[in-house]
Design an enzyme around this catalytic site. Structure first.
Site, mmCIF file in Angstrom:
data_model
loop_
_atom_site.group_PDB
_atom_site.id
_atom_site.type_symbol
_atom_site.label_atom_id
_atom_site.label_comp_id
_atom_site.label_asym_id
_atom_site.label_seq_id
_atom_site.Cartn_x
_atom_site.Cartn_y
_atom_site.Cartn_z
ATOM 1 N N GLY A 33 48.689 41.987 42.672
ATOM 2 C CA GLY A 33 47.545 41.206 42.718
ATOM 3 C C GLY A 33 47.033 40.171 41.560
ATOM 4 C CG HIS A 34 44.615 40.471 37.344
ATOM 5 N ND1 HIS A 34 44.976 40.080 36.329
ATOM 6 C CD2 HIS A 34 43.128 40.012 37.239
ATOM 7 C CE1 HIS A 34 43.896 39.589 35.319
ATOM 8 N NE2 HIS A 34 42.761 39.475 36.162
ATOM 9 N NE ARG B 232 33.137 45.732 42.955
ATOM 10 C CZ ARG B 232 33.815 46.502 42.145
ATOM 11 N NH1 ARG B 232 34.950 46.338 41.274
ATOM 12 N NH2 ARG B 232 33.240 47.820 42.080
ATOM 13 C CG HIS B 233 37.076 42.018 45.960
ATOM 14 N ND1 HIS B 233 37.379 42.997 46.881
ATOM 15 C CD2 HIS B 233 37.437 42.638 44.871
ATOM 16 C CE1 HIS B 233 38.092 43.869 46.170
ATOM 17 N NE2 HIS B 233 37.850 43.899 45.045
ATOM 18 N NE ARG C 276 35.484 48.102 44.600
ATOM 19 C CZ ARG C 276 36.396 48.786 43.715
ATOM 20 N NH1 ARG C 276 37.577 48.412 43.402
ATOM 21 N NH2 ARG C 276 35.758 49.885 42.888
ATOM 22 C CG ASN D 21 45.220 43.239 45.999
ATOM 23 O OD1 ASN D 21 44.478 42.404 45.922
ATOM 24 N ND2 ASN D 21 45.062 44.657 45.669
ATOM 25 C CB THR E 163 41.715 51.219 41.950
ATOM 26 O OG1 THR E 163 41.243 50.500 43.234
ATOM 27 C CG2 THR E 163 41.973 52.879 42.427
ATOM 28 N NE ARG F 48 29.150 27.775 43.349
ATOM 29 C CZ ARG F 48 29.582 26.576 42.916
ATOM 30 N NH1 ARG F 48 29.674 25.381 43.745
ATOM 31 N NH2 ARG F 48 29.801 26.460 41.851
ATOM 32 C CD GLU G 98 45.078 48.400 47.328
ATOM 33 O OE1 GLU G 98 43.782 48.067 46.709
ATOM 34 O OE2 GLU G 98 45.889 47.956 46.841
ATOM 35 C CG HIS H 175 40.201 48.148 47.605
ATOM 36 N ND1 HIS H 175 40.129 48.483 46.295
ATOM 37 C CD2 HIS H 175 39.472 49.230 48.268
ATOM 38 C CE1 HIS H 175 39.680 49.678 46.353
ATOM 39 N NE2 HIS H 175 38.921 49.882 47.347
ATOM 40 C CD GLU I 126 50.006 50.764 45.694
ATOM 41 O OE1 GLU I 126 50.140 50.462 46.999
ATOM 42 O OE2 GLU I 126 49.551 50.143 44.767
ATOM 43 C CG HIS J 220 46.245 48.996 38.366
ATOM 44 N ND1 HIS J 220 45.028 48.914 39.223
ATOM 45 C CD2 HIS J 220 45.968 48.930 37.328
ATOM 46 C CE1 HIS J 220 44.104 48.621 38.312
ATOM 47 N NE2 HIS J 220 44.783 48.656 36.919
ATOM 48 N N GLY J 221 48.588 46.834 37.547
ATOM 49 C CA GLY J 221 48.803 46.126 36.201
ATOM 50 C C GLY J 221 50.328 45.606 36.193
ATOM 51 C CG HIS K 44 41.208 39.570 41.733
ATOM 52 N ND1 HIS K 44 39.937 40.481 41.702
ATOM 53 C CD2 HIS K 44 42.053 40.639 41.341
ATOM 54 C CE1 HIS K 44 40.043 41.551 41.272
ATOM 55 N NE2 HIS K 44 41.165 41.748 40.845
HETATM 56 N N1 PXP Z 1 47.686 48.769 44.247
HETATM 57 C C1 PXP Z 1 46.547 49.595 44.340
HETATM 58 C C2 PXP Z 1 46.040 50.808 45.082
HETATM 59 C C3 PXP Z 1 45.107 48.805 43.398
HETATM 60 O O1 PXP Z 1 43.999 49.282 43.802
HETATM 61 C C4 PXP Z 1 45.578 47.628 43.115
HETATM 62 C C5 PXP Z 1 44.230 46.948 42.404
HETATM 63 O O2 PXP Z 1 43.749 47.526 41.434
HETATM 64 C C6 PXP Z 1 46.627 46.993 43.017
HETATM 65 C C7 PXP Z 1 47.812 47.617 43.724
HETATM 66 C C8 PXP Z 1 46.837 45.618 42.460
HETATM 67 O O3 PXP Z 1 46.764 45.784 41.166
HETATM 68 P P1 PXP Z 1 46.752 44.463 40.201
HETATM 69 O O4 PXP Z 1 45.611 43.657 40.551
HETATM 70 O O5 PXP Z 1 46.428 44.887 38.565
HETATM 71 O O6 PXP Z 1 48.108 43.805 40.371
#
Ligand code: PXP
Length: 259
Positions: free
Chosen positions: A226-227, A61-62, A57, A10, A113, A21, A82, A55, A163, A204-205, A13
């Site tokens: 992603g993060h 925002r990104h 949104r 993902n 999310t 910027r 997404e 994603h 998912e 996520h996470g 970010h």
């Molecule tokens: N999957 C979904 C559906 C998400 O919305 C997100 C971002 O919140 C992710 C995966 C990736 O999560 P993360 O950035 O925490 O890895």
């Protein structure tokens, strides 16, 4: 031997950084705008990513509409979009034709999310949307909490993929009891999904620590991360970035490198 689990990267970010910027940048001014998410996606693919996730949104925002279109034209793996289950997003996705969509809940105030989609309360609507995507050759995934009620709803919706939201597990990671409970909850959910022929992804996470345990969840097809990958890219890239700038200062170079 266990089947390999695929990795969807993902890249949202990377564009959070760009928007910080260049939010008001006009494409006609010829300025270098960085980082380019297409360059980020191609580098991720070269490193082994099995798919690219973004994603779009509601508040943009990104990721921007144009990013999704450019990614669709350039990436070599699969594009997973997404999106909120709204008419605007459905029309956009049908026009751009990502390989898959992941329907997520969306609240403007949230940073990322925060919870799964409540599919159980929107069965009719989500069944119609899924049918439209299926007819267009787009795979629909629902981002759900690992609860039986939501899996039953996914079956009623005829969604081929769920998912599972791993946020509660990731947040509980340093609490042994809660973590074990959340892990078992995810395992029960993927078993239940497999029993009704639904493919299980997760996201996520997920990070470089909890991945060691996440891979033991049965029946996982793909992880969307992603993060933590973007954080690692910053950490491991900062040394080279500083060295390059020092070299250019020393050499008196003024031409910016191509992104
Ligand atoms: N999957 C979904 C559906 C998400 O919305 C997100 C971002 O919140 C992710 C995966 C990736 O999560 P993360 O950035 O925490 O890895």
């Amino acid at each position: 031997m266990k089947k390999a689990i695929l990795l969807g990267v993902n890249i949202d970010h990377s564009t959070t950084l760009r928007q910080a910027r260049y939010r008001n940048y006009s494409r006609t001014c010829g300025q270098m705008v960085e980082p380019d998410p297409v360059a980020v996606a191609l580098a991720a693919e070269q490193a082994g990513a099995d798919g690219i996730t973004v994603h779009l949104r509601e508040d943009r925002r990104h990721i921007q509409d144009r990013d999704v279109i450019r990614l669709r034209e350039t990436i070599q793996t699969r594009l997973n979009l997404e999106m909120a289950a709204t008419p605007e997003m459905v029309n956009f996705a049908l026009a751009v034709k990502p390989d898959s969509v992941c329907l997520v809940p969306e609240r403007r105030e949230e940073v990322s999310t925060e919870g799964g989609l409540d599919a159980a309360s929107r069965i009719e609507e989500l069944r119609d949307i899924t049918a439209k995507f299926t007819a267009a050759g787009i795979i629909t995934s629902l981002f759900l909490d690992p609860d039986q009620k939501q899996i039953d709803a996914a079956q009623a919706i005829a969604a081929p993929v769920i998912e599972f939201h791993t946020g509660s597990y990731a947040n509980a990671y340093y609490d042994t009891v809660a973590r074990s409970r959340e892990f078992r909850r995810l395992c029960r959910a993927t078993e239940a999904a497999a029993n009704v022929g639904i493919t299980s992804n997760a996201g996520h996470g997920i990070n470089y620590v909890n991945i060691a345990e996440v891979v033991d969840i049965p029946h996982l097809h793909e992880l969307n991360i992603g993060h933590s990958i973007l954080c690692r890219a910053v950490l491991f890239g900062i040394g080279e970035a500083v060295r390059e700038m020092k070299r250019r200062i020393r050499a008196g170079l003024t031409t910016p490198p191509r992104p």
